[in-house]
Design an enzyme around this catalytic site. Structure first.
Site, PDB file in Angstrom:
ATOM      1  N   LYS A  98       0.744  -1.142  -0.009  1.00  0.00           N
ATOM      2  CA  LYS A  98       0.130  -0.110   0.031  1.00  0.00           C
ATOM      3  C   LYS A  98       0.908   1.355   0.160  1.00  0.00           C
ATOM      4  O   LYS A  98       0.437   2.304  -0.591  1.00  0.00           O
ATOM      5  CB  LYS A  98      -0.907   0.131   1.259  1.00  0.00           C
TER       6      LYS A  98
ATOM      7  N   GLN B 207      -4.360  -2.323   9.775  1.00  0.00           N
ATOM      8  CA  GLN B 207      -4.491  -3.443   8.986  1.00  0.00           C
ATOM      9  C   GLN B 207      -4.775  -4.608   9.927  1.00  0.00           C
ATOM     10  O   GLN B 207      -4.363  -4.393  11.161  1.00  0.00           O
ATOM     11  CB  GLN B 207      -2.692  -3.789   8.503  1.00  0.00           C
TER      12      GLN B 207
ATOM     13  N   ASP C 251     -11.247   2.492   3.917  1.00  0.00           N
ATOM     14  CA  ASP C 251     -11.858   1.159   3.796  1.00  0.00           C
ATOM     15  C   ASP C 251     -13.260   1.216   3.721  1.00  0.00           C
ATOM     16  O   ASP C 251     -13.875   0.131   3.253  1.00  0.00           O
ATOM     17  CB  ASP C 251     -11.430   0.209   5.096  1.00  0.00           C
TER      18      ASP C 251
END
Ligand code: NDP
Length: 297
Positions: A52, A96, A119
């Site tokens: 990422k 994460q 997200d």
């Protein structure tokens, strides 16, 4: 001839399309910033986080990263999140998963400022999505929609069977595909581990989307002739390779391809789209927070 839907190519177009928007924002003093938070030292999570970061650098998004020790009390993670919520240079961030067992992941999701929840997992954003007013579409479901669009697959009026009802893939994707919208208007069946006669539900679908986390669960005998097959699954299976494993999807590619009109490969299908849509959401977040309108690809 079965079309192999190239997720790398579609993702690359989206990333290229974001670069203008990123420059516009940077010129206005709001270069988009994405932070990743990693609690613990799970090797797979470390890989995902570094991917990422690299994606950000490639398109001109400012990457930020915070490590939190695996044994730290939850409050340390929450304080890190509070700081990111306040940091004007960070327009979006994610913690994460998985987090260590002593941390309640639901609390983590609730702690993210919904405006920075790239997200799309915060309950406020889930509610907005279900209500047809999404602020951020979760990355994988949005990526699947964009793949279908790129392959000229009409969802309106289509019978779609999704295998999997997870919070991050199956449920939001079902909600998006039933929206009264150009990239929705489908009739969706959502299957899960208690579904009976799974093959009956997949075989009658115009579009089959497999997101179960079970290697090669869906084989060719479960695909109706001419159906479109989207394989979200990414599973490591032992193999005689240098790494000792190979990645396979939730679909048995060769047998499914024999029936499908179009199919995504693993790797190179949904995976790159998920990554591209995270960048997309970060740019969208920066645009909203800086109040600088940009054209998104
Ligand atoms: P989860 O484990 O959270 O959910 C799996 C879902 O599949 C559950 O709803 C489960 O049912 C259902 N399921 C499991 N076994 C069966 C079965 N035999 N028949 C029917 N349904 C079944 O997984 P995720 O949604 O997080 O991920 C799914 C897959 O997608 C994984 O391989 C993951 O690695 C991959 N993935 C890939 C991404 C990408 O970018 N390519 C992004 C995210 C995930 P129940 O609810 O009853 O348990």
């Amino acid at each position: 001839m079965t079309e192999i839907i190239d997720g790398n190519a579609v993702a690359s177009d989206i990333r290229a399309g974001l670069e203008d928007a990123i420059e516009t924002l940077a010129d206005a003093g709001a270069r988009p910033g994405l932070a990743t938070v990693l609690m613990g030292d799970d090797p797979a999570s470390e890989t995902y986080v570094s991917m990422k970061q690299r994606d950000c650098e490639e398109v001109g998004i400012e990457p930020h990263h915070v490590d939190v020790p695996a044994t730290a009390p939850p409050i340390d993670l929450y304080e890190t999140m509070d700081e990111l919520n306040e940091n004007p240079d960070v327009h979006g961030y994610l913690v994460q998963s998985p987090v260590p067992d002593h941390v309640d992941y639901r609390e983590v999701i609730r702690r993210v400022d919904p405006r920075k929840d790239v997200d799309g997992f915060h309950p406020e954003n889930v509610g907005r999505l279900v209500a047809g007013d999404a602020r951020f579409r979760p990355c994988t479901p949005h990526g699947v929609q964009r793949l279908l669009e790129a392959a000229d697959v009409e969802t309106e009026g289509a019978d779609v069977t999704i295998v999997g009802r997870s919070r991050i893939v199956g449920k939001p994707l079902a909600n998006l595909l039933i929206q009264k919208a150009d990239d929705g208007n489908a009739t969706v069946t959502v299957c899960h581990s208690r579904t009976e006669d799974l093959a009956v539900k997949t075989r009658r679908a115009d579009i089959v989307i497999a997101a179960a986390g079970v290697p090669e669960l869906v084989d060719g005998s479960m695909i109706g002739d001419g159906a479109v097959v989207i394989d979200v699954g990414v599973n490591r299976v032992d193999a005689d390779t240098e790494r000792g494993y190979e990645l396979v999807g939730d679909v048995e590619f060769e047998s499914a391809k024999a029936h499908a009109s179009a199919i995504t490969p693993v790797p190179g299908g949904v995976g790159p789209m998920t990554r591209a849509m995270l960048l997309y959401n970060t740019v969208k977040a920066a645009s909203q927070q800086a109040d600088v309108p940009v054209e998104l690809p």
